[in-house]
Design a protein around this motif. Structure first.
Motif, mmCIF file in Angstrom:
data_model
loop_
_atom_site.group_PDB
_atom_site.id
_atom_site.type_symbol
_atom_site.label_atom_id
_atom_site.label_comp_id
_atom_site.label_asym_id
_atom_site.label_seq_id
_atom_site.Cartn_x
_atom_site.Cartn_y
_atom_site.Cartn_z
ATOM 1 N N UNK A 18 20.873 24.942 24.467
ATOM 2 C CA UNK A 18 20.057 25.674 23.497
ATOM 3 C C UNK A 18 18.879 26.424 24.102
ATOM 4 N N UNK A 19 18.351 25.972 25.232
ATOM 5 C CA UNK A 19 17.228 26.675 25.856
ATOM 6 C C UNK A 19 17.686 27.619 26.961
ATOM 7 N N UNK A 20 18.505 27.099 27.865
ATOM 8 C CA UNK A 20 19.000 27.928 28.968
ATOM 9 C C UNK A 20 20.189 28.769 28.516
ATOM 10 N N UNK A 21 20.906 28.311 27.460
ATOM 11 C CA UNK A 21 22.027 29.017 26.847
ATOM 12 C C UNK A 21 23.204 29.202 27.808
ATOM 13 N N UNK A 22 23.673 28.093 28.346
ATOM 14 C CA UNK A 22 24.893 28.112 29.149
ATOM 15 C C UNK A 22 26.026 27.524 28.316
ATOM 16 N N UNK A 23 27.282 27.819 28.697
ATOM 17 C CA UNK A 23 28.439 27.372 27.949
ATOM 18 C C UNK A 23 28.774 25.912 28.201
ATOM 19 N N UNK A 24 29.707 25.405 27.385
ATOM 20 C CA UNK A 24 30.078 23.995 27.465
ATOM 21 C C UNK A 24 30.619 23.624 28.842
ATOM 22 N N UNK A 25 31.572 24.415 29.357
ATOM 23 C CA UNK A 25 32.146 24.115 30.665
ATOM 24 C C UNK A 25 31.074 24.186 31.754
ATOM 25 N N UNK A 26 30.147 25.128 31.608
ATOM 26 C CA UNK A 26 29.086 25.283 32.610
ATOM 27 C C UNK A 26 28.161 24.078 32.629
ATOM 28 N N UNK A 27 27.946 23.450 31.473
ATOM 29 C CA UNK A 27 27.114 22.241 31.432
ATOM 30 C C UNK A 27 27.697 21.172 32.352
ATOM 31 N N UNK A 28 29.012 20.937 32.201
ATOM 32 C CA UNK A 28 29.660 19.945 33.041
ATOM 33 C C UNK A 28 29.598 20.300 34.504
ATOM 34 N N UNK A 29 29.830 21.572 34.830
ATOM 35 C CA UNK A 29 29.826 21.995 36.232
ATOM 36 C C UNK A 29 28.435 21.881 36.840
ATOM 37 N N UNK A 30 27.397 22.242 36.064
ATOM 38 C CA UNK A 30 26.037 22.142 36.587
ATOM 39 C C UNK A 30 25.666 20.694 36.891
ATOM 40 N N UNK A 31 26.004 19.795 35.969
ATOM 41 C CA UNK A 31 25.718 18.379 36.200
ATOM 42 C C UNK A 31 26.552 17.831 37.356
ATOM 43 N N UNK A 32 27.766 18.360 37.504
ATOM 44 C CA UNK A 32 28.628 17.905 38.593
ATOM 45 C C UNK A 32 28.069 18.319 39.946
#
Length: 424
Positions: free
Chosen positions: A256-270
């Motif tokens: 909601x703040x950085x506005x990245x997509x669902x798949x990107x959330x997982x990849x960033x945390x990975x």
């Protein structure tokens, strides 16, 4: 001493069949839990339209069992065999987690059910965590514990890399509930691996039992009378208060703040978890080169400083700040966990280990639900980014507890209470 290894190399650890089965069991369980760490808040946000405070409650109730059942679980674990406890915890975890995708597919999933599942899974996690941590010293001599823990914590970091990526891809490609199917099945696979461990469990010497309350009190007195474990406990509570508040807000912050997509959330945390994998592999070398006490102080201090980068992430190149900050947190926390976990296993009396551990975790993990709720409340009051700034500053300051504590000035960690007395 029957059944314990006397090999001081990682190759020796990995050649042991019983350890490989324990390693496999914890690995698949942690992979599923890592998937759920992304899948559950995303289900709450995307399927149930939950806000930051509701999402933070999921983290809070997952850790609340450490306050409710942690102390009696530790005292009880000093009396029973640990492997059956791990088996039961895995089966219970599978059942409660699989109830979520079933409810989602039937269209009856609610936030209340997610909270109940998080609580039940937290109870099972308490028993599984205490059981395997107490089980490891029964398999290895003190000299092998750092190596064995580096393998287990390194693998845990690997699952934290793979889990968010798998969860993000599954949710983007199939559905939010699919990630929790993987999680539920992973617990069943873990149970199978633990069930296949055939080595007889080495139990502590029998001692007189005076009841659960008296056993808990004895463990608490031992802990509070030790300056090193007491310092780690206080630092753990302060650090967890801030770090859990941050972690509870990360998915909401990215979406909601950085506005990245669902798949990107997982990849960033990975990608952020890669630091933990590298740190676990290098920790035995770091301990040999600079000493356990120095390495512990450095890791816990540096971890808090790295967190200061996270709140300033933005889209595009600004995501590098998020990755660098989270990678630094992962590296420092994993290395510190390997060192402090090995220290506790070698330092504490075997007959009291479960009680001492859970007394520490009662305080350390007891701060986690409080931190999650505070993080959610701060985000609701000031905004998610501002809340992350406040929490990261508190996390960085928590490093001063260890920096100016009893580890200061030592090269190596004490091996026993007598070592502490001699050093004094």
């Amino acid at each position: 001493m029957t059944g314990r290894l006397h090999k001081g190399s990682r190759g020796g650890v990995l050649r042991d069949g019983a350890f490989r089965r324990l390693w496999a069991g914890t690995t698949v369980s942690q992979l599923g839990t890592s998937v759920a760490g992304v899948a559950t808040p995303l289900i709450a946000v995307q399927v149930l339209d939950a806000g930051p405070f509701q999402v933070s409650l999921l983290t809070a109730v997952a850790w609340l069992p450490w306050l409710l059942v942690g102390l009696p679980a530790g005292a009880w674990m000093d009396r029973v065999a640990r492997r059956p406890v791990m088996l039961a915890a895995d089966v219970v975890s599978a059942v409660v987690v699989l109830s979520v995708p079933v409810a989602a597919w039937l269209g009856v999933l609610t936030m209340g059910q997610l909270l109940v599942v998080a609580m039940a899974l937290g109870v099972a996690t308490v028993f599984f965590s205490v059981a395997w941590t107490a089980y490891l010293p029964a398999m290895f001599d003190d000299a092998d514990l750092v190596t064995a823990n580096s393998v287990l914590y390194g693998t845990e970091s690997g699952t934290q890399v793979a889990g968010p990526a798998v969860g993000g891809v599954l949710i983007a490609a199939v559905s939010a509930a699919a990630g929790l199917v993987v999680d539920g099945l992973s617990f069943l696979i873990s149970a199978l691996c633990v069930w296949r461990i055939r080595r007889p469990e080495r139990r502590p010497a029998a001692v007189e039992r005076r009841g659960i309350r008296a056993d808990i009190a004895a463990g608490a007195r031992w802990l509070l009378g030790d300056p090193y474990l007491r310092n780690l406990m206080v630092h753990g509570a302060a650090a967890n208060l801030a770090l859990t508040g941050m972690n509870a807000l990360l998915v909401v912050f990215l979406v909601r703040d950085v506005r990245v997509g669902t798949a990107a959330v997982g990849l960033l945390l990975a990608v952020s978890g890669v630091g933990g994998v590298a740190a676990a592999s290098l920790t035995p070398l770091l301990v040999r080169r600079v000493g356990g006490a120095r390495a512990l102080v450095a890791c816990k201090s540096a971890t808090g400083l790295a967190s200061l980068l996270v709140p300033w992430a933005s889209r595009g190149p600004g995501l590098a700040l998020f990755v660098a900050g989270m990678a630094g947190i992962s590296a420092g926390a994993v290395a510190a966990n390997v060192i402090s976990g090995s220290f506790r296993q070698a330092y504490c009396p075997p007959a009291m280990f479960g009680r001492i551990l859970t007394c520490m975790q009662f305080v350390n993990y007891g701060a986690i639900p409080v931190g999650a709720v505070l993080g959610g409340a701060a985000a609701a009051a000031f905004g998610t980014r501002t809340a992350l700034v406040l929490l990261s500053v508190e996390y960085a300051l928590s490093g001063l507890i260890v920096l100016f504590g009893p580890f200061r000035g030592r090269r190596d960690l004490p091996a026993s209470r007598s070592d502490v007395a001699l050093a004094g």
